[in-house]
Design a protein around this motif. Structure first.
Motif: not given
Ligand code: AP5
Length: 215
Positions: A118-127
């Motif tokens: 669930d953390i990965l989506m935020k990391r990737l959309t925010g990269r």
């Protein structure tokens, strides 16, 4: 030292590999970066890879292996290297073994960067990547000073083409189906160490160094 960084998209492989490269002089060999360069340069290989990458699927093994062979044999990789994003399936892992054996080399360590999905989506959309310095940043997690430093250096914060929600979802599924089996593969070879990769970048880096036995 020859290291493989294993982990889902967004688990921090690139961020941490860049830091080891900077502080320990081991070159980061990222198949994703090599492919993105080929796409930007519009080489025949890049033209072949672009649509596959935009869809979040894996580029054919022969394409990736061709790139890796030359890179591993390069002079700066003599002392060792960090493979980031390769191998990505068991067939690539077998090919890597064969390639290293022909060079009379072997892997020292495989590190699994372990992050809840669930953390990965935020990391990737925010990269975002700084167009000037190449620094990997994040609009949610990087400090204002880090984001500002890119602009001060004359760069812009660029979002990767495949960092949109639909493609990210597919990349995560591709990881589960094709790459996650490598966890078992390298555990059986006695090479795998797992690093808890959630939390501050510095804290993750400390855990990673311990796993690798680096100072
Ligand atoms: P690739 O470029 O390898 O992408 P990926 O595996 O999807 O991994 P990412 O680069 O997205 O994530 P990362 O783990 O490096 O995370 P990062 O450090 O950037 O591959 C792209 C495509 O190329 C593939 O889909 C495929 O098509 C093709 N390809 C590549 N290799 C291939 C191969 N071997 N075979 C076939 N096809 C291949 O961090 C992510 C974000 O999180 C950043 O914004 C960062 O600042 C932030 N962050 C990192 N750590 C933390 C932390 N501790 N706390 C908060 N934020 C953090």
């Amino acid at each position: 030292m020859r290291i493989v960084m294993l982990g889902a998209p967004g688990s921090g492989k690139g961020t941490q590999a860049q830091r080891i490269q900077k502080e320990h002089g081991l070159p980061q060999i990222s198949t994703g970066d090599l492919l993105r360069k080929a796409v930007a340069d519009k080489t025949p290989l890049g033209l072949r890879a672009k649509s596959v990458m935009d869809a979040g699927e894996l580029v054919p093994d022969d394409v990736v292996l061709g790139m890796i062979k030359g890179r591993i044999a390069a002079r700066d990789a003599k002392r060792g290297f960090i493979l980031d994003g390769f191998p990505r399936n068991t067939s690539q892992a077998d090919s890597l073994d064969t390639l290293l054996a022909t060079l009379d080399l072997k892997l020292d360590r495989v590190v699994l960067m372990d992050v809840d999905f669930d953390i990965l989506m935020k990391r990737l959309t925010g990269r975002r990547t700084c167009s000037k310095t190449g620094a990997v940043l994040n609009i949610y997690f990087s400090s204002p000073a880090e984001l500002e430093a890119c602009k001060k250096a004359g760069g812009e914060l660029v979002q990767r083409q495949d960092d949109n929600e639909d493609t990210i979802r597919n990349r995560l599924q591709v990881y589960e189906r094709q790459t996650a089996p490598l966890i078992d593969y390298y555990t059986k070879k006695g090479l795998l160490k797992t690093v808890a990769a959630t939390g501050e970048v510095d804290a993750v880096y400390s855990r990673l160094k311990s796993a690798l036995g680096l100072k």
